[in-house]
Design an enzyme around this catalytic site. Structure first.
Site, PDB file in Angstrom:
ATOM      1  N   CYS A 113       0.991  -1.142  -0.053  1.00  0.00           N
ATOM      2  CA  CYS A 113      -0.060  -0.043  -0.028  1.00  0.00           C
ATOM      3  C   CYS A 113       0.642   1.397   0.101  1.00  0.00           C
ATOM      4  CB  CYS A 113      -1.041   0.118   1.191  1.00  0.00           C
ATOM      5  SG  CYS A 113      -0.460   0.536   2.698  1.00  0.00           S
ATOM      6  N   HIS A 170      -5.795   6.409   9.070  1.00  0.00           N
ATOM      7  CA  HIS A 170      -4.681   6.441   9.945  1.00  0.00           C
ATOM      8  C   HIS A 170      -3.669   7.502   9.200  1.00  0.00           C
ATOM      9  CE1 HIS A 170      -4.420   3.043   6.950  1.00  0.00           C
ATOM     10  NE2 HIS A 170      -2.877   3.425   6.849  1.00  0.00           N
TER      11      HIS A 170
END
Length: 702
Positions: A449, A620
């Site tokens: 990611c 996040h």
């Protein structure tokens, strides 16, 4: 037998070393190929004999290339608006020494416009910086010292210093790394920046002196010698003979050492002096490979004939020459076709005195045409056509007269090519199908990611459980940031918005795109692929026989990570951004993060969605926000009616702040809970924060 094995091993070892050296050189040049193309396009447009002046003369008949006033800004950009007489003007230095401009400059034109400065300074400095960064663990510190060292070599020679950059750049990064290791962990606190900056500056100064006094004269003499050799080959009509070496070298992946290490630097120097260079076409000409593939289209058999049209498109238009290598490896005598085709192409360019202004990378007909100056366009096109024609005729003759009944094993040849190259080919799947078709087992899977800390960790946890449950305990499943990927993984899983970036890093891997990290059907497809390519490991306690995960404890008090004050149930109809802000502010309120962390959560969401599937989102922060995290913590917001999360419905928003590597195990635990329908039902039915803690209370800091 022993002798034969030893010889083969020695030969293979030498070939591997040459391949690695070629790859090393390519890794310095290819990341900067865009700059080379930019320089080539600028040169093609604005120099005195460029496209603009050519078209201007043709349209207006009044354009005079010898009169810069007729072209104004174009002449200034190209550097040919300067009066040559001004080059002899005298200047007085700070030391009082009077010199002429010609004494200190390579040529007056190099200092006008942008063509000369780009090739003299920008391109070598980019190569030196890249080489230094490569040698110092991909850090800017190594790149900076490499660039300083390269500048010394640039200033010390009258020719474009590409070979010098390929030496001084890596030397700067490598030596700086070794020096830093001498005083690593020995610097008193508070002096790190002072010592690091001054050590880089001082060592860079020393290397700049070395580049000026040693590297520059050596490379200058080498360039003169190499140019003399090439001139002799051209004068004696022997340059076409280089195809006898270049074409077999391509099939064995040894061409990078020759192309990037010798031909490209010499070609750039020749192009700067003469406006073009034939050296750029010795290896990049797509004609020989195209002729070979056309022959297979008409006279091949079986899979080779069926796949040839697609391979031709990839090779000729896409510029990926390696696509035709298996066809040669399948029938080695066909190397004669590419050799004769290559020789014909070089001879044609010699006849028409044609060449390219900059490297054609990749070796596509489009890239070749784009790099050709107007005066060479016909000759370059003719060289491609003639080389393809000769290659086709020779290959067709060899295929037609081939008496072997066996049609050739293209799959085996592709596997041989990959073994020769030392890694899987990014285009071999078109020839031999998936990994299962070529017999290659999948041993390493990476879930990548943007930051390597949120969605990839959770996705890797889910996929790892499925892979192990299927009995493939020898298959590793890890998570990483895309920026840290290396082309060593067999299979790469990414969010669909990030697949293109991952492919650029891991071109030889199988790529799987998902849009749901929790329960994507792609995970089951990956397991099915493993069943086709791998032999399941012995199933024991680590797989099917593994005990079920312990159910979450019925804790009613605050857990270490999640407190009742960090839980909000049904706050109202928030937007996605409002939900992220709410989750972040809950983390700030507990003292787990600084207020700046909330902004980084939004930045992370803009990069790629944190939607996981199963109605769950895990906003996040970015990696850069790590210093804002004081301790690992969670926040929880539930939206019973659901909110829109970039087209996906989200009911559970779990804000995450992971200090260090805590987030990895943390996300695995969260994933286990949200994969359990009964636990999701409990979260949906909860009416108090204590009931939420009863489900999430088992999530603890690793």
């Amino acid at each position: 037998m022993a002798t034969s094995t030893s010889t083969s091993t020695s030969s293979g070892g030498m070939r591997v070393h040459v391949q690695r050296f070629g790859t090393f050189l390519s890794n310095m040049v290819l990341p900067n190929i865009g700059a080379f193309i930019a320089w080539g396009l600028i040169t093609a447009l604005v120099i005195k004999t460029g496209w603009i002046t050519l078209v201007g003369d043709w349209l207006f008949h009044g354009g005079d290339k010898q009169n810069p006033e007729n072209y104004g800004i174009i002449a200034k950009l190209g550097g040919w608006s300067i009066n040559p007489d001004s080059c002899s003007a005298t200047i007085t230095g700070v030391d009082g020494v009077v010199t002429t401009l010609a004494d200190g400059l390579q040529s007056c034109s190099n200092w006008g416009g942008i063509v000369g400065p780009m090739i003299t300074y920008l391109l070598p400095l980019l190569i030196g910086y890249t080489g230094g960064r490569m040698m110092y663990d991909d850090t800017m510190r190594g790149g900076v010292v490499g660039a300083i060292a390269t500048m010394g070599a640039i200033a010390g020679a009258p020719v474009p210093m590409f070979l010098g950059a390929m030496v001084m750049g890596p030397l700067g990064g490598w030596s700086m790394k070794k020096l830093d290791a001498l005083w690593s962990h020995k610097i008193r606190p508070g002096f790190e920046m002072l010592i690091n900056n001054f050590s880089a500056g001082i060592w860079g100064m020393i290397l700049a002196f070395a580049g000026f006094l040693v590297a520059a004269p050596f490379v200058n003499e080498f360039s003169k010698f190499a140019s003399t050799v090439i001139d002799k080959l051209v004068e004696n009509n022997l340059l076409p003979l280089t195809s006898i070496f270049i074409e077999p070298a391509k099939v064995l992946f040894l061409n990078n050492a020759v192309n990037q290490g010798i031909l490209t630097p010499l070609g750039v120097s020749e192009a700067a002096e003469k406006g073009k260079s034939i050296l750029f076409l010795l290896e990049a000409n797509p004609g020989p490979g195209a002729g070979l593939l056309i022959a297979f289209m008409f006279f091949g058999k079986g899979a080779a004939k069926a796949s040839a049209p697609g391979a031709l498109l990839i090779q000729f238009v896409g510029g990926i020459h390696e696509i035709y290598f298996p066809y040669v490896l399948m029938k080695p005598k066909l190397i004669l076709a590419t050799i004769l085709g290559g020789m014909t192409g070089i001879a044609t360019n010699l006849v028409f005195d044609s060449g390219l202004r900059s490297p054609a990378s990749p070796g596509s007909i489009i890239a070749v045409w784009a790099a050709a100056p107007p005066s060479s366009l016909f000759g370059v096109t003719a060289s491609v056509v003639t080389s393809a024609t000769v290659s086709f005729l020779v290959a067709a003759f060899l295929l037609k007269t081939d008496r072997t009944i066996d049609e050739g094993d293209l799959t085996a040849a592709t596997a041989q090519m990959e073994a020769t190259k030392g890694k899987k080919s990014s285009v071999s799947a078109m020839l031999a199908g998936s990994a299962g078709a070529s017999g290659g087992a999948i041993r390493s899977i990476v879930f990548a990611c943007d930051a390597g800390m949120g969605s990839s960790a959770m996705g890797a946890s889910v996929l790892r459980k499925k892979v192990q449950a299927a009995g493939f305990s020898d298959v590793t499943v890890v998570n990483k940031a895309i920026s840290s990927l290396t082309d060593t993984f067999d299979l790469v899983v990414t969010h669909q918005d990030l697949t293109t970036r991952a492919q650029a890093k891991t071109g030889s891997a199988i790529h799987v795109s998902v849009d749901n990290f929790m329960n994507s059907p792609k995970y089951d497809e990956i397991v099915e692929l493993l069943q086709q390519t791998n032999v399941p490991s012995s199933v024991g306690a680590g797989s099917h026989g593994a005990p079920a995960a312990a159910a979450p404890s019925a804790a009613t008090g605050d857990s270490e990570l999640l407190s009742a004050s960090s839980i909000v149930l049904d706050p109202g109809a928030d937007s996605r951004d409002q939900a992220i802000t709410r989750a972040g502010e809950l983390l700030v309120a507990t003292g787990a993060v600084d207020a700046s962390y909330v902004a980084s959560m939004h930045a992370r969401e803009e990069s790629v969605s944190t939607y996981m599937g199963n109605f769950l989102a895990i906003p996040h922060g970015t990696n850069e926000a790590k210093p804002s995290i004081k301790r690992t913590a969670l926040s929880f917001v539930r939206y019973s009616d659901g909110i829109d999360w970039k087209g996906k419905e989200v009911k559970f928003v779990v804000g995450i702040a992971g200090a260090g590597n805590d987030h990895l195990k943390l996300l695995g635990q969260i994933a286990e809970i949200f994969l359990d329908p009964s636990q999701v039902e409990r979260l949906e039915a909860a009416t108090t924060p204590q009931e939420i803690l009863g489900v999430l209370g088992s999530v603890q800091t690793p």
